[in-house]
Design a protein around this motif. Structure first.
Motif, mmCIF file in Angstrom:
data_model
loop_
_atom_site.group_PDB
_atom_site.id
_atom_site.type_symbol
_atom_site.label_atom_id
_atom_site.label_comp_id
_atom_site.label_asym_id
_atom_site.label_seq_id
_atom_site.Cartn_x
_atom_site.Cartn_y
_atom_site.Cartn_z
ATOM 1 N N TRP A 18 57.008 41.257 33.993
ATOM 2 C CA TRP A 18 56.861 40.404 34.773
ATOM 3 C C TRP A 18 57.482 40.802 36.108
ATOM 4 O O TRP A 18 57.112 40.782 37.343
ATOM 5 N N LEU A 21 55.698 43.502 38.021
ATOM 6 C CA LEU A 21 54.460 42.983 38.385
ATOM 7 C C LEU A 21 54.850 42.124 39.817
ATOM 8 O O LEU A 21 53.905 42.378 40.638
ATOM 9 N N LEU A 22 55.962 41.639 39.828
ATOM 10 C CA LEU A 22 56.284 41.033 41.278
ATOM 11 C C LEU A 22 56.703 42.031 42.140
ATOM 12 O O LEU A 22 56.164 42.120 43.380
ATOM 13 N N THR A 25 53.408 43.427 43.508
ATOM 14 C CA THR A 25 52.616 42.452 44.354
ATOM 15 C C THR A 25 53.378 42.648 45.785
ATOM 16 O O THR A 25 52.816 42.761 46.779
ATOM 17 N N THR A 28 52.248 45.715 47.704
ATOM 18 C CA THR A 28 50.840 45.776 48.022
ATOM 19 C C THR A 28 50.723 45.216 49.336
ATOM 20 O O THR A 28 49.963 45.236 50.073
ATOM 21 N N LEU A 45 43.433 48.641 45.667
ATOM 22 C CA LEU A 45 42.775 48.963 44.311
ATOM 23 C C LEU A 45 43.788 49.555 43.160
ATOM 24 O O LEU A 45 43.613 49.304 42.101
ATOM 25 N N ALA A 48 46.410 47.200 42.185
ATOM 26 C CA ALA A 48 45.778 46.141 41.253
ATOM 27 C C ALA A 48 45.569 46.778 39.975
ATOM 28 O O ALA A 48 45.714 45.959 38.678
ATOM 29 N N SER A 49 44.900 47.936 39.894
ATOM 30 C CA SER A 49 44.699 48.625 38.689
ATOM 31 C C SER A 49 45.819 48.807 37.815
ATOM 32 O O SER A 49 45.836 48.501 36.467
ATOM 33 N N LYS A 51 48.812 47.111 37.898
ATOM 34 C CA LYS A 51 49.200 45.659 37.746
ATOM 35 C C LYS A 51 48.042 45.192 36.399
ATOM 36 O O LYS A 51 48.800 44.450 35.318
ATOM 37 N N SER A 52 46.768 45.514 36.268
ATOM 38 C CA SER A 52 46.041 44.933 35.292
ATOM 39 C C SER A 52 46.557 45.659 34.044
ATOM 40 O O SER A 52 46.438 45.378 32.995
ATOM 41 N N VAL A 55 49.357 44.030 32.459
ATOM 42 C CA VAL A 55 48.981 42.655 31.864
ATOM 43 C C VAL A 55 48.418 42.965 30.475
ATOM 44 O O VAL A 55 48.572 42.446 29.297
ATOM 45 N N VAL A 56 47.293 43.917 30.757
ATOM 46 C CA VAL A 56 46.634 44.223 29.302
ATOM 47 C C VAL A 56 47.244 44.799 28.314
ATOM 48 O O VAL A 56 47.288 44.312 27.187
ATOM 49 N N PHE A 59 51.152 41.968 27.985
ATOM 50 C CA PHE A 59 50.916 40.265 28.078
ATOM 51 C C PHE A 59 49.794 40.315 26.814
ATOM 52 O O PHE A 59 49.601 39.311 26.322
ATOM 53 N N MET A 60 48.723 41.024 26.976
ATOM 54 C CA MET A 60 47.618 40.800 26.177
ATOM 55 C C MET A 60 47.663 41.774 24.866
ATOM 56 O O MET A 60 46.558 41.600 24.119
ATOM 57 N N LEU B 180 44.924 35.049 25.659
ATOM 58 C CA LEU B 180 43.961 36.304 26.166
ATOM 59 C C LEU B 180 43.279 35.561 27.287
ATOM 60 O O LEU B 180 43.167 36.163 28.496
ATOM 61 N N LEU B 187 44.265 38.287 35.535
ATOM 62 C CA LEU B 187 43.684 39.660 35.943
ATOM 63 C C LEU B 187 42.670 39.372 37.053
ATOM 64 O O LEU B 187 42.809 40.453 38.106
ATOM 65 N N ILE B 190 44.539 39.195 40.188
ATOM 66 C CA ILE B 190 45.258 40.297 40.906
ATOM 67 C C ILE B 190 44.251 41.173 41.561
ATOM 68 O O ILE B 190 44.897 41.754 42.498
ATOM 69 N N PHE B 191 42.840 41.257 41.476
ATOM 70 C CA PHE B 191 41.989 42.008 42.429
ATOM 71 C C PHE B 191 41.435 41.273 43.727
ATOM 72 O O PHE B 191 41.355 41.587 44.585
#
Lengths: 94, 201
Positions: A18, A21-22, A25, A28, A45, A48-49, A51-52, A55-56, A59-60, B180, B187, B190-191
């Motif tokens: 987290w 991620l902050l 942010t 950016t 981009l 953002a990628s 950060k994704s 998360v994936v 977090f996921m 999820l 997500l 985020i974009f």
């Protein structure tokens, strides 16, 4: 097959993700005030990628999933890239 | 009922992921639209984008990232048997969703007050590239907003199941899948945030 012993992610690791991620942010928003020409959108981009990805992965729980999940995710991203790429073959060279 | 009920956690989670992939392609279509028009109207996108308030977008980014943290932690809490903490974290997520939507309400209200909404007289007067930007902005953030509301409802439903005990430390896949879905909402944002709010040059 017992799946009761799947990985439990610690609170500490979630808090670190987290914070990252902050931080990203903040970066950016900071970068956006400089005029880098066409590079601005690519930097945005890329961040953002990244950060994704965090998360994936955490977090996921993708980091802890079986290969099937990872293959499916990559396949989706490839399809998305084809979708965007082929659209631009048309748009850019029209 | 003490008979053994077959549970396929991998199947349940994989099913959720397959659904999320269709969501990625759904929003992917909207991002393709954005990219194509950005390529056609770079200057108009910059002037229209600079009318969006970074404080709204940035604030909502903070809210969604934090709510994602709550959901992720709630799974750990449930599996460690900390049921009260888990419910508290999920309640925090629903509060975050509400804050997000209230922000969105004020943001859209201000835009609509200035005559910027699909089909408005003002939209037909401004440059075509700018009106396209706002049209895609409304459809993308609108569809995303619907996802925020649906995500909050799914989490509320999961909280009832946890309270009833049918989702618990030994059987948490419903919470996993609800989480999820919530992370996907994060997500997409985020974009959306850099592409719509930070396009200044």
């Amino acid at each position: 097959m017992s799946e009761q012993h799947e990985h439990i992610v610690s609170y500490k690791l979630f808090a670190i993700v987290w914070s990252a991620l902050l931080l990203l942010t903040g970066i950016t928003i900071w970068v956006a005030q400089y005029n880098l020409g066409a590079l601005n959108i690519w930097v945005a981009l890329a961040i953002a990628s990244l950060k994704s990805g965090l998360v994936v992965s955490f977090f996921m729980h993708m980091k802890y999933e079986q290969p099937l999940f990872k293959i499916a995710l990559i396949s989706t991203l490839v399809i998305l890239a084809i979708f965007i790429g082929f659209t631009f073959f048309d748009v850019l060279y029209r | 009922m003490s008979e053994h009920v077959h549970k396929d956690y991998t199947g349940a989670k994989f099913g959720m992921w397959l659904f999320l992939f269709t969501e990625v392609l759904l929003f992917g279509g909207l991002f393709v639209l954005y990219a194509v028009y950005l390529q056609r109207y770079p200057q108009e996108f910059i002037s229209a984008g600079s009318e969006l308030d970074v404080r709204f977008g940035g604030g909502n980014t903070l809210v969604l990232l934090t709510s994602s943290l709550f959901v992720a932690m709630s799974i750990t809490a449930l599996r460690r048997g900390q049921k009260t903490l888990c419910q508290g974290l999920l309640a925090g997520t629903i509060v975050s969703a509400a804050i997000f939507m209230v922000n969105k309400f004020f943001e859209w209200s201000a835009k609509i007050h200035h005559g910027i909404y699909p089909g408005s007289p003002h939209m037909s007067e401004i440059a075509p590239g700018e009106s396209v930007f706002f049209s895609i902005y409304y459809i993308t953030t609108g569809l995303h907003g619907i996802h925020v509301v649906v995500g909050a409802l799914i989490i509320a439903w999961t909280m009832f199941k946890i309270k009833a005990g049918s989702v618990n430390a030994g059987d948490w896949v419903v919470l996993e899948n609800a989480g999820l879905y919530w992370h996907l909402v994060d997500l997409i944002w985020i974009f959306i945030f850099p592409l719509y709010y930070l396009i200044l040059h």
